[in-house]
Scaffold this active site. Structure first.
Site, PDB file in Angstrom:
ATOM      1  N   ASP A  21       8.638  27.044 -33.006  1.00 19.37           N
ATOM      2  CA  ASP A  21       9.782  27.405 -33.846  1.00 19.37           C
ATOM      3  C   ASP A  21       9.466  26.970 -35.273  1.00 19.37           C
ATOM      4  O   ASP A  21       8.830  25.938 -35.487  1.00 19.37           O
ATOM      5  CB  ASP A  21      11.035  26.694 -33.332  1.00 19.37           C
ATOM      6  CG  ASP A  21      12.232  26.970 -34.210  1.00 19.37           C
ATOM      7  OD1 ASP A  21      12.585  28.146 -34.351  1.00 19.37           O
ATOM      8  OD2 ASP A  21      12.793  26.011 -34.765  1.00 19.37           O
ATOM      9  N   CYS A  24       0.846  -1.190   0.000  1.00 23.27           N
ATOM     10  CA  CYS A  24       0.000   0.000   0.000  1.00 23.27           C
ATOM     11  C   CYS A  24       0.883   1.242   0.000  1.00 23.27           C
ATOM     12  O   CYS A  24       2.111   1.156   0.090  1.00 23.27           O
ATOM     13  CB  CYS A  24      -0.934   0.009   1.206  1.00 23.27           C
ATOM     14  SG  CYS A  24      -0.075   0.100   2.792  1.00 23.27           S
TER      15      CYS A  24
END
Length: 772
Positions: free
Chosen positions: A472, A27
């Protein structure tokens, strides 16, 4: 836990990083406990433990060693084995800083072939913890216990519910329930005991105490002749929890399919061409792909996988790289073209020269990036871990208080115990611990299948806020490859003659514009005349003699006169224009232009649909930039042209200061600073190492549409994480009060607790089917 080091510490002990396979975690409190223990070790700078992948990533420097780190995990009560190639020497020699993403795209350990059958794809339970560090799949461990539990629990339930008055029923219940409680539930008891020895508690502590309390009370009650028995509670709860754990293990294993598919992509063996040093005869030899070295030439027949990254030396074919890059269309290749390892040769026979092997290949780097991302944690997960770390002790206290309160208010011991056991069982925080890592596991794996590499969990958080994307131009919106677009001539000169003359001269130059002119002539199937006396004029052009005529190709300054119609052609056309002429007079103008990617227009439209405003950023001229923007659908007001490399960073900063949250997409060294400055950096995988190191997401496909995939998938993964956490927190918050007030049966509590974990993991698995 901070990654920050003082300058002196960094200089004296360059940091190392080791990855560990962890066994025995059940857990979130387990993973949180390991992290806390490692953080206290001198020399450990950061430790991240992932419950879903069952791996840890630890960054450290001397004096601590890898062996000391492994020993600390084992002292904490869990198993650990090294997955990295980090030296195991006790001296703890530093290996240098962790490589960046660009390097990782070519540097992944060849060990993946080993790990695919080892720790990487194994789920572990506490059942095999402490005995060895072998990796037994959780499903194989849990399956026999689950089968026995079901076979014995059904008759226990029937005896308790249908035949309670049968004289032998209580003793038969005891006989049947005992193996369920002690053998079938042994993984829970053992994990609880291991943690108890270290004064810690986990989810298994709650389960173990609940089941043993129900069984123990029933035995005492039976021996005293009482009738309030809870054997069926102990059996049914154990069975439900085993069902949940088994389904959870299957679901988690399914979530690793994407990474496993990457591991399976590579070829296993390869046909290599070897030259006999004596006879000089070339022969074909089949060898394991691990024995390939750079420079080897190997044969790839139709239907075979390309063994490693390389360059085609002979033959032509169409190569399908969709499994590696996500690019769906096969790419035609011929001598000189690069090919990627893991792609599939579809038609002709080709001979490939190996350029990168083993850890240096693109496929290996993709695997490493995906796994690194899956091991990390988002901020929301760290919050869940902190809650889980204190959750179990609080629940134990609540269960005791509940039990005492029910006794104090006049209820009998059996009823009070049942309510206390229900609180223990219903409160297990399994779902809380699995909420984020399972979604991240599946989401990043799906991204890898689509050619999108998400570097870490924090990236998911960033994509949610982005409202502006800066693109770009060269290499991103365009291919970065110049092509001949138009020719203008004066007088009676034909365009064919002008192109023939220009290409003849330019074939002696390596300049990109010259290459575009020559390629244009080749596409037109022109036969180029021989030249002599070639002379390059750097930055301006070149001259050469064709027969007895000196031909000049280059800028206008090389000519004494340029006709107005040619100058007008140069001004009105986007791209770069060169002139060709003789006797000092320009006779023609040739314009070359960067090629816009076929997918760019649709990709930018999709970015708008995602709520992003696109900007075009380029160092090219304003006319070229406007032309490209018009072709792909970017507003002219959002074009930034004539931007120097150093200024790209400033443009991103300017947009951020205006209140925008910016994503930057680029591929070159000159984009690195802007990628780092942006709130979210995306690098095209065809770009440079520096760009990829600076980015948050690497796009393996040379396709702008991958940007939309990356942002869309990231946002969906974050949405699934939030759904999981909302369920996990809500479930525990609502269930504990209901249990404490006696409104839940222990058996129902066990079933719903198991179901909550399965629900969270199943919700995460929906990401496997994510599409645009």
């Amino acid at each position: 836990m901070s990654d920050t080091l003082s300058p002196s510490t960094t200089a004296e002990h360059p940091p190392e990083e080791v990855r560990l396979a962890i066994t025995g975690m059940t857990c979130a409190s387990c993973s949180a406990r390991i992290e806390r223990k490692l953080a206290k070790v001198a020399g450990v700078q950061s430790a991240t433990v992932n419950l879903a992948t069952e791996k840890a990533r630890v960054r450290f420097s001397a004096p601590v060693t890898v062996d000391a780190i492994v020993a600390e995990v084992q002292k904490t009560g869990y198993g650990a084995s090294v997955l990295d190639d980090t030296p195991r020497a006790e001296t703890g020699s530093a290996a240098g800083p962790t490589p960046g993403a660009g390097e990782l795209l070519r540097k992944l350990q060849a060990r993946y072939a080993r790990q695919d059958t080892g720790a990487d794809d194994r789920a572990h339970t506490s059942d095999d913890q402490g005995d060895h560090l072998g990796h037994t799949p959780a499903q194989d461990v849990l399956k026999p216990r689950l089968i026995v539990a079901i076979a014995l629990t059904i008759p226990v339930l029937l005896l308790a519910m249908v035949l309670p008055t049968f004289a032998a029923s209580p003793w038969l219940e005891l006989a049947l329930a005992t193996p369920v409680v002690f053998w079938c539930a042994w993984p829970f008891h053992r994990a609880a005991a291991v943690n108890a020895r270290h004064l810690a508690s986990t989810m298994d502590t709650l389960v173990s105490l609940g089941v043993l309390a129900a069984w123990g009370y029933s035995v005492v009650e039976l021996l005293q002749g009482g009738m309030h028995l809870y054997f069926e509670v102990a059996s049914v709860v154990t069975t439900f929890l085993l069902v949940g754990r088994f389904l959870e293990a299957r679901a988690k294993d399914s979530g690793k399919d994407a990474l496993r598919s990457l591991l399976d992509l590579g070829a296993k063996d390869v046909s290599v061409l070897r030259i006999d040093p004596r006879s000089r005869i070339t022969s074909e030899t089949r060898i394991p792909v691990g024995e390939l070295v750079v420079g080897d030439q190997f044969i790839v027949r139709p239907g075979e996988k390309v063994a490693t990254d390389g360059v085609v030396r002979d033959g032509s074919s169409a190569v399908d790289a969709s499994l590696v890059t996500g690019e769906s269309t096969p790419v035609d290749v011929s001598p000189g073209d690069p090919v990627t390892g893991g792609s599939i040769n579809t038609t002709g026979r080709i001979v490939v020269e190996a350029r990168k092997v083993g850890a240096d290949t693109m496929l290996a780097g993709i695997q490493r990036l995906v796994e690194t991302a899956q091991t990390g944690k988002a901020d929301v997960q760290r919050l869940a871990d902190r809650v889980s770390a204190v959750f179990v002790p609080v629940v134990l206290a609540v269960a005791v208080v509940t039990f005492v309160a029910w006794l104090a208010t006049g209820h009998d011991l059996a009823t009070s115990l049942a309510v206390g056991v229900t609180v223990l069982i219903i409160a297990c925080p399994c779902a809380l611990g699995l909420a984020t890592p399972t979604a991240l596991l599946v989401g990043t794996g799906r991204g890898a299948q689509l050619g999108t590499l998400i570097k870490g969990p924090q990236v998911l958080e960033d994509t949610r806020r982005v409202d502006t994307v800066v693109l770009d131009k060269t290499g991103t919106i365009t291919t970065g490859e110049l092509r001949l677009r138009s020719i203008a001539v004066r007088g009676t000169l034909s365009k064919t003659a002008a192109l023939t003359a220009a290409a003849a001269v330019e074939q002696g130059s390596e300049h990109p514009v010259a290459r575009a002119v020559v390629d244009g002539a080749r596409l037109a199937r022109l036969e180029l005349p021989r030249i002599r006396d070639f002379q390059a004029n750097p930055g301006e052009g070149a001259t050469a003699r064709i027969k007895d005529t000196e031909v000049t190709v280059g800028k206008a300054v090389l000519f004494e006169g340029v006709a107005p119609e040619l100058l007008e052609h140069a001004r009105s056309n986007a791209g770069t224009t060169v002139f060709v002429g003789w006797d000092g007079v320009a006779q023609a103008a040739l314009t070359v232009e960067d090629t816009v990617r076929d997918s760019s227009k649709a990709a930018i439209a999709r970015l708008r649909e995602l709520g992003l405003t696109p900007y075009l950023l380029t160092g090219d001229s304003a006319s070229n930039a406007r032309s490209v923007a018009e072709q792909v659908g970017i507003d002219a007001s959002n074009v930034r042209a004539d931007v120097l490399p150093a200024q790209k960073h400033e443009v991103v900063t300017e947009l951020q200061q205006s209140g925008r949250v910016v994503a930057m997409v680029g591929d070159g060294v000159n984009d690195a600073a802007a990628l780092a400055q942006a709130d979210l950096g995306l690098a095209m995988g065809s770009g440079t190492d520096v760009a990829m190191d600076s980015a948050d997401i690497v796009l393996v496909r040379p396709d702008l549409d991958a940007v939309g995939d990356a942002i869309g998938l990231s946002r969906e993964t974050l949405r699934i994480i939030k759904q999981n956490l909302a369920w996990a927190f809500g479930y525990n918050t609502a269930a504990i009060p209901l249990a404490a007030f006696g409104l839940l049966n222990p058996m129902i509590a066990g079933a719903t607790m198991a179901l909550s974990s399965v629900l969270v993991v199943s919700n995460s698995l929906r990401l496997k089917r994510w599409t645009r």
